[in-house]
Design an enzyme around this catalytic site. Structure first.
Site, PDB file in Angstrom:
ATOM      1  N   ASN A  55       0.883  -1.327   0.462  1.00  0.00           N
ATOM      2  CA  ASN A  55       0.124   0.292   0.215  1.00  0.00           C
ATOM      3  C   ASN A  55       1.065   1.159  -0.114  1.00  0.00           C
ATOM      4  O   ASN A  55       1.955   1.432   0.251  1.00  0.00           O
ATOM      5  CB  ASN A  55      -1.312  -0.167   0.880  1.00  0.00           C
ATOM      6  CG  ASN A  55       0.311  -0.262   2.355  1.00  0.00           C
ATOM      7  OD1 ASN A  55       0.910  -0.319   2.615  1.00  0.00           O
ATOM      8  ND2 ASN A  55      -1.127   0.459   3.751  1.00  0.00           N
ATOM      9  N   ALA A  59      -0.500  12.766   1.287  1.00  0.00           N
ATOM     10  CA  ALA A  59      -1.352  12.795   2.678  1.00  0.00           C
ATOM     11  C   ALA A  59      -2.569  13.489   1.638  1.00  0.00           C
ATOM     12  O   ALA A  59      -3.538  13.968   2.710  1.00  0.00           O
ATOM     13  CB  ALA A  59      -0.277  14.230   2.443  1.00  0.00           C
ATOM     14  N   CYS A  66      -3.814   0.254  -2.334  1.00  0.00           N
ATOM     15  CA  CYS A  66      -4.009  -0.329  -1.551  1.00  0.00           C
ATOM     16  C   CYS A  66      -2.882  -1.238  -2.802  1.00  0.00           C
ATOM     17  O   CYS A  66      -2.532  -1.136  -3.532  1.00  0.00           O
ATOM     18  CB  CYS A  66      -5.118  -1.552  -1.326  1.00  0.00           C
ATOM     19  SG  CYS A  66      -6.496  -0.438  -0.702  1.00  0.00           S
ATOM     20  N   GLU A  68      -2.974  -4.849  -3.136  1.00  0.00           N
ATOM     21  CA  GLU A  68      -3.563  -5.205  -4.243  1.00  0.00           C
ATOM     22  C   GLU A  68      -3.909  -5.125  -5.180  1.00  0.00           C
ATOM     23  O   GLU A  68      -3.172  -5.205  -6.697  1.00  0.00           O
ATOM     24  CB  GLU A  68      -4.781  -6.198  -3.334  1.00  0.00           C
ATOM     25  CG  GLU A  68      -5.069  -7.714  -2.834  1.00  0.00           C
ATOM     26  CD  GLU A  68      -4.821  -6.065  -1.365  1.00  0.00           C
ATOM     27  OE1 GLU A  68      -5.085  -4.740  -0.801  1.00  0.00           O
ATOM     28  OE2 GLU A  68      -5.200  -6.800   0.086  1.00  0.00           O
ATOM     29  N   CYS A 102     -10.275  -3.152  -4.688  1.00  0.00           N
ATOM     30  CA  CYS A 102      -9.234  -4.160  -5.736  1.00  0.00           C
ATOM     31  C   CYS A 102     -10.337  -5.722  -5.437  1.00  0.00           C
ATOM     32  O   CYS A 102      -9.310  -6.028  -6.948  1.00  0.00           O
ATOM     33  CB  CYS A 102      -7.996  -4.106  -3.885  1.00  0.00           C
ATOM     34  SG  CYS A 102      -7.673  -3.234  -3.803  1.00  0.00           S
TER      35      CYS A 102
HETATM   36  N1  THU Z   1      -4.748  -1.695   2.227  1.00  0.00           N
HETATM   37  C1  THU Z   1      -4.482  -2.156   1.460  1.00  0.00           C
HETATM   38  O1  THU Z   1      -3.497  -2.371   0.946  1.00  0.00           O
HETATM   39  N2  THU Z   1      -5.208  -3.518   1.286  1.00  0.00           N
HETATM   40  C2  THU Z   1      -6.387  -4.317   1.962  1.00  0.00           C
HETATM   41  O2  THU Z   1      -6.935  -5.172   1.507  1.00  0.00           O
HETATM   42  C3  THU Z   1      -7.328  -3.359   2.657  1.00  0.00           C
HETATM   43  C4  THU Z   1      -6.480  -2.395   3.396  1.00  0.00           C
HETATM   44  C5  THU Z   1      -4.014  -0.472   3.286  1.00  0.00           C
HETATM   45  C6  THU Z   1      -5.173   0.874   2.764  1.00  0.00           C
HETATM   46  C7  THU Z   1      -5.307   1.525   3.782  1.00  0.00           C
HETATM   47  O3  THU Z   1      -3.753   1.960   2.812  1.00  0.00           O
HETATM   48  C8  THU Z   1      -4.362   1.162   4.843  1.00  0.00           C
HETATM   49  O4  THU Z   1      -4.491  -0.692   4.157  1.00  0.00           O
HETATM   50  C9  THU Z   1      -6.011   1.585   5.410  1.00  0.00           C
HETATM   51  O5  THU Z   1      -6.915   1.323   5.277  1.00  0.00           O
END
Ligand code: THU
Length: 147
Positions: A55, A59, A66, A68, A102
């Protein structure tokens, strides 16, 4: 652990390890929630490749991405779009489930019943679901044929 035994244990471990390693590069200064993902892709020549992502927050919060989707966009931009599975490692004490956006992004490139989402706490503690289970009755490319 899982009824989806079409993935070998060796591959599962490799994907989870790769996701955990990618998690080290997570840029999450705002949520502090670090996530890594490892996407398993095959080529026309029956070769396989693992593409990772983390991820990447911003800012301007909505501009973040994310793990994924980072992996999917890296893969597609490098010429891989035949995906079979993805492993996700977030917090070590809970399973990290892919967000709705995602799930939809993954849906674009896979047969939902034939794509496995591995949500892992660690190499021996994980849950596997198909994308069909996580995103039933999905909207995909086929829905736009004949338009
Ligand atoms: N996040 C992911 O990268 N993948 C997931 O499956 C759930 C959420 C990240 C997005 C954000 O940077 C942080 O987790 C909090 O939501």
């Amino acid at each position: 652990m899982s009824e989806h035994m079409s993935l070998s244990n060796e591959l599962l471990v490799k994907l989870i390890e790769s996701a955990d390693t990618a998690r080290n590069n997570s840029y999450a200064p705002y949520s502090k929630f670090r996530v890594g993902a490892a996407l398993y892709a095959v080529t026309d020549k029956d070769e396989s490749v693992i593409i990772t992502g983390c991820n990447v927050e911003n800012a301007s919060y909505p501009a973040g991405n994310c793990a994924e989707r980072t992996a999917v966009f890296k893969a597609v931009s490098e010429g891989y779009n035949n995906f079979k599975a993805i492993a996700i490692v977030g917090g070590y004490d809970s399973y990290t489930s892919p967000c709705g956006i995602c799930r939809q992004v993954l849906r674009e490139f896979v047969a939902p019943g034939d794509f496995y989402v591995i949500m892992a706490k660690n190499k021996t503690d994980y849950v596997i679901k198909t994308l069909e289970e996580l995103l039933p009755m999905s909207f995909g490319p086929d829905n736009l044929t004949g338009v």
